[in-house]
Design a protein around this motif. Structure first.
Motif, PDB file in Angstrom:
ATOM      1  N   ARG A   8      -5.257 -15.069  28.606  1.00 32.46           N
ATOM      2  CA  ARG A   8      -5.452 -16.153  27.627  1.00 32.46           C
ATOM      3  C   ARG A   8      -4.107 -16.637  27.083  1.00 32.46           C
ATOM      4  NH1 ARG A   8      -9.765 -17.687  23.683  1.00 32.46           N
ATOM      5  NH2 ARG A   8      -8.663 -18.930  22.142  1.00 32.46           N
ATOM      6  N   GLU A   9      -3.214 -15.682  26.733  1.00 30.76           N
ATOM      7  CA  GLU A   9      -1.895 -16.064  26.239  1.00 30.76           C
ATOM      8  C   GLU A   9      -1.123 -16.843  27.304  1.00 30.76           C
ATOM      9  OE1 GLU A   9      -0.726 -12.457  23.180  1.00 30.76           O
ATOM     10  OE2 GLU A   9      -0.658 -12.079  25.336  1.00 30.76           O
ATOM     11  N   TYR A  10      -1.222 -16.397  28.549  1.00 30.08           N
ATOM     12  CA  TYR A  10      -0.539 -17.081  29.654  1.00 30.08           C
ATOM     13  C   TYR A  10      -1.065 -18.507  29.776  1.00 30.08           C
ATOM     14  CZ  TYR A  10       1.235 -18.028  34.342  1.00 30.08           C
ATOM     15  OH  TYR A  10       1.877 -18.586  35.420  1.00 30.08           O
ATOM     16  N   SER A  11      -2.383 -18.647  29.722  1.00 26.89           N
ATOM     17  CA  SER A  11      -3.001 -19.962  29.833  1.00 26.89           C
ATOM     18  C   SER A  11      -2.589 -20.862  28.678  1.00 26.89           C
ATOM     19  CB  SER A  11      -4.524 -19.840  29.894  1.00 26.89           C
ATOM     20  OG  SER A  11      -5.111 -21.101  30.057  1.00 26.89           O
ATOM     21  N   GLU A  12      -2.526 -20.310  27.464  1.00 25.58           N
ATOM     22  CA  GLU A  12      -2.139 -21.108  26.305  1.00 25.58           C
ATOM     23  C   GLU A  12      -0.693 -21.569  26.413  1.00 25.58           C
ATOM     24  OE1 GLU A  12      -3.063 -18.434  23.125  1.00 25.58           O
ATOM     25  OE2 GLU A  12      -5.196 -18.976  23.138  1.00 25.58           O
ATOM     26  N   GLN A  13       0.150 -20.756  27.027  1.00 25.06           N
ATOM     27  CA  GLN A  13       1.551 -21.134  27.211  1.00 25.06           C
ATOM     28  C   GLN A  13       1.687 -22.152  28.342  1.00 25.06           C
ATOM     29  OE1 GLN A  13       3.909 -17.638  27.861  1.00 25.06           O
ATOM     30  NE2 GLN A  13       3.163 -16.638  26.022  1.00 25.06           N
ATOM     31  N   GLY A  14       0.741 -22.168  29.211  1.00 24.45           N
ATOM     32  CA  GLY A  14       0.811 -23.037  30.383  1.00 24.45           C
ATOM     33  C   GLY A  14       1.577 -22.348  31.492  1.00 24.45           C
ATOM     34  N   GLY A  15       1.148 -22.539  32.688  1.00 22.51           N
ATOM     35  CA  GLY A  15       1.841 -21.920  33.797  1.00 22.51           C
ATOM     36  C   GLY A  15       1.185 -22.307  35.101  1.00 22.51           C
ATOM     37  N   ILE A  16       1.909 -22.089  36.177  1.00 23.18           N
ATOM     38  CA  ILE A  16       1.347 -22.360  37.500  1.00 23.18           C
ATOM     39  C   ILE A  16       1.408 -21.096  38.328  1.00 23.18           C
ATOM     40  CG2 ILE A  16       1.868 -24.821  37.453  1.00 23.18           C
ATOM     41  CD1 ILE A  16       4.237 -24.288  39.275  1.00 23.18           C
ATOM     42  N   ARG A  17       0.398 -20.927  39.145  1.00 20.79           N
ATOM     43  CA  ARG A  17       0.322 -19.802  40.082  1.00 20.79           C
ATOM     44  C   ARG A  17       0.529 -20.400  41.459  1.00 20.79           C
ATOM     45  NH1 ARG A  17       0.367 -15.564  42.846  1.00 20.79           N
ATOM     46  NH2 ARG A  17      -1.471 -14.643  43.771  1.00 20.79           N
ATOM     47  N   CYS A  18       1.608 -20.018  42.089  1.00 22.54           N
ATOM     48  CA  CYS A  18       1.927 -20.542  43.412  1.00 22.54           C
ATOM     49  C   CYS A  18       1.546 -19.539  44.495  1.00 22.54           C
ATOM     50  CB  CYS A  18       3.425 -20.828  43.526  1.00 22.54           C
ATOM     51  SG  CYS A  18       3.986 -22.219  42.554  1.00 22.54           S
ATOM     52  N   PRO A  19       1.237 -20.048  45.676  1.00 22.07           N
ATOM     53  CA  PRO A  19       1.051 -19.145  46.817  1.00 22.07           C
ATOM     54  C   PRO A  19       2.382 -18.450  47.145  1.00 22.07           C
ATOM     55  CG  PRO A  19       0.341 -21.390  47.330  1.00 22.07           C
ATOM     56  CD  PRO A  19       1.064 -21.440  46.026  1.00 22.07           C
ATOM     57  N   THR A  20       2.343 -17.510  48.054  1.00 20.29           N
ATOM     58  CA  THR A  20       3.577 -16.907  48.542  1.00 20.29           C
ATOM     59  C   THR A  20       4.401 -18.002  49.212  1.00 20.29           C
ATOM     60  OG1 THR A  20       2.585 -14.744  48.862  1.00 20.29           O
ATOM     61  CG2 THR A  20       4.527 -15.241  50.193  1.00 20.29           C
ATOM     62  N   ILE A  21       5.656 -18.097  48.823  1.00 18.10           N
ATOM     63  CA  ILE A  21       6.528 -19.127  49.387  1.00 18.10           C
ATOM     64  C   ILE A  21       7.093 -18.581  50.698  1.00 18.10           C
ATOM     65  CG2 ILE A  21       8.552 -20.574  49.009  1.00 18.10           C
ATOM     66  CD1 ILE A  21       6.032 -21.074  47.157  1.00 18.10           C
ATOM     67  N   CYS A  22       6.855 -19.334  51.749  1.00 20.83           N
ATOM     68  CA  CYS A  22       7.196 -18.884  53.096  1.00 20.83           C
ATOM     69  C   CYS A  22       7.655 -20.103  53.894  1.00 20.83           C
ATOM     70  CB  CYS A  22       5.959 -18.262  53.722  1.00 20.83           C
ATOM     71  SG  CYS A  22       6.186 -17.519  55.321  1.00 20.83           S
ATOM     72  N   ILE A  23       8.751 -20.178  54.358  1.00 19.09           N
ATOM     73  CA  ILE A  23       9.792 -19.203  54.635  1.00 19.09           C
ATOM     74  C   ILE A  23      10.824 -19.272  53.502  1.00 19.09           C
ATOM     75  CG2 ILE A  23      11.628 -18.566  56.214  1.00 19.09           C
ATOM     76  CD1 ILE A  23      10.055 -19.934  58.440  1.00 19.09           C
ATOM     77  N   ARG A  24      11.013 -18.165  52.812  1.00 22.09           N
ATOM     78  CA  ARG A  24      12.016 -18.113  51.749  1.00 22.09           C
ATOM     79  C   ARG A  24      13.388 -17.921  52.376  1.00 22.09           C
ATOM     80  NH1 ARG A  24       9.068 -13.485  48.590  1.00 22.09           N
ATOM     81  NH2 ARG A  24      10.557 -12.402  49.867  1.00 22.09           N
ATOM     82  N   SER A  25      14.389 -18.441  51.678  1.00 19.27           N
ATOM     83  CA  SER A  25      15.759 -18.247  52.155  1.00 19.27           C
ATOM     84  C   SER A  25      16.214 -16.829  51.823  1.00 19.27           C
ATOM     85  CB  SER A  25      16.686 -19.278  51.501  1.00 19.27           C
ATOM     86  OG  SER A  25      16.682 -19.099  50.106  1.00 19.27           O
ATOM     87  N   GLY A  26      17.321 -16.456  52.385  1.00 17.62           N
ATOM     88  CA  GLY A  26      17.889 -15.144  52.087  1.00 17.62           C
ATOM     89  C   GLY A  26      17.665 -14.142  53.192  1.00 17.62           C
ATOM     90  N   LYS A  27      17.971 -12.918  52.861  1.00 16.94           N
ATOM     91  CA  LYS A  27      17.860 -11.823  53.823  1.00 16.94           C
ATOM     92  C   LYS A  27      16.595 -11.030  53.552  1.00 16.94           C
ATOM     93  CE  LYS A  27      22.778 -11.462  54.489  1.00 16.94           C
ATOM     94  NZ  LYS A  27      23.902 -10.616  54.746  1.00 16.94           N
ATOM     95  N   PRO A  28      16.145 -10.264  54.538  1.00 17.89           N
ATOM     96  CA  PRO A  28      14.974  -9.407  54.324  1.00 17.89           C
ATOM     97  C   PRO A  28      15.225  -8.461  53.149  1.00 17.89           C
ATOM     98  CG  PRO A  28      15.654  -9.341  56.623  1.00 17.89           C
ATOM     99  CD  PRO A  28      16.709 -10.100  55.870  1.00 17.89           C
ATOM    100  N   ASN A  29      14.153  -8.183  52.414  1.00 18.73           N
ATOM    101  CA  ASN A  29      14.277  -7.247  51.298  1.00 18.73           C
ATOM    102  C   ASN A  29      13.084  -6.305  51.306  1.00 18.73           C
ATOM    103  OD1 ASN A  29      12.085  -8.509  49.858  1.00 18.73           O
ATOM    104  ND2 ASN A  29      13.504 -10.120  49.265  1.00 18.73           N
ATOM    105  N   ALA A  30      13.045  -5.424  50.351  1.00 22.42           N
ATOM    106  CA  ALA A  30      12.001  -4.399  50.313  1.00 22.42           C
ATOM    107  C   ALA A  30      10.714  -4.864  49.643  1.00 22.42           C
ATOM    108  CB  ALA A  30      12.528  -3.163  49.598  1.00 22.42           C
TER     109      ALA A  30
END
Length: 141
Positions: A8-30
Motif C-alpha cells: 500500500r505504501e509503495y502504491s501510494e508513493q507511485g512506482g512501476i514494476r518492470c519485466p526483467t530487462i534483457c539484454i542488459r549491458s555489462g558483464k555476467p554477474n552472480a
C-alpha cells in the motif's frame, strides 16, 4: 537496516514494476536473473555463457529501450486516471529459455548456441521458477 515498505505504501508513493530487462549491458554477474541476458549477450560476442536452469523456465522480459519508454509513459500519465493505485506493472514478453535459445539460433546460428554451457544450479532454479511468468498490464497500457 532499511525499512521494508508495504504494498500500500509503495502504491501510494507511485512506482512501476518492470519485466526483467534483457539484454542488459555489462558483464555476467552472480544475480539469479543474470543468465537471461548472458546467454544472449555473451554468445553474440563469441563468448561462453552459463545456463543454470532448464530450457523450460519461463520468464517475463523487456528490452532496455522498452524500459526507458515505460518510465516516460508513467511520468506523463494523468494521475487522476490511476485513482489511489499509482503502482503500475509494465508490459513485457513471456518466453521460455528454450524460446530465447531458438531465437538466438535464428539470429546467430548453431555456433552461438554451442557457446551455452548447461550447468544446473538448483538454488537459481528454485529462485527463478517461483517468479511470475507474465502479468496483466492493462492498467499501465
Amino acid at each position: 537496516m532499511k525499512k521494508q515498505i508495504t504494498p500500500r505504501e509503495y502504491s501510494e508513493q507511485g512506482g512501476i514494476r518492470c519485466p526483467t530487462i534483457c539484454i542488459r549491458s555489462g558483464k555476467p554477474n552472480a544475480a539469479a536473473v543474470g543468465f537471461f541476458s548472458s546467454i544472449l549477450r555473451e554468445t553474440l560476442n563469441g563468448q561462453a555463457a552459463i545456463l543454470p536452469v532448464g530450457d523450460d523456465i519461463r520468464h517475463w522480459h523487456a528490452s532496455p529501450h522498452a524500459a526507458v519508454g515505460f518510465i516516460e509513459h508513467a511520468a506523463t500519465l494523468d494521475g487522476a486516471t490511476l485513482d489511489n493505485r499509482r503502482n503500475l506493472t509494465m508490459p513485457g514478453v513471456s518466453a521460455t529459455v528454450g524460446e530465447q535459445i531458438e531465437a538466438l539460433r535464428r539470429v546467430a546460428g548453431d555456433a552461438a548456441v554451442a557457446l551455452i554451457r548447461h550447468e544446473p544450479d538448483p538454488m537459481i532454479h528454485r529462485i527463478v521458477s517461483g517468479w511470475a511468468q507474465g502479468f496483466d498490464t492493462s492498467r499501465a497500457r
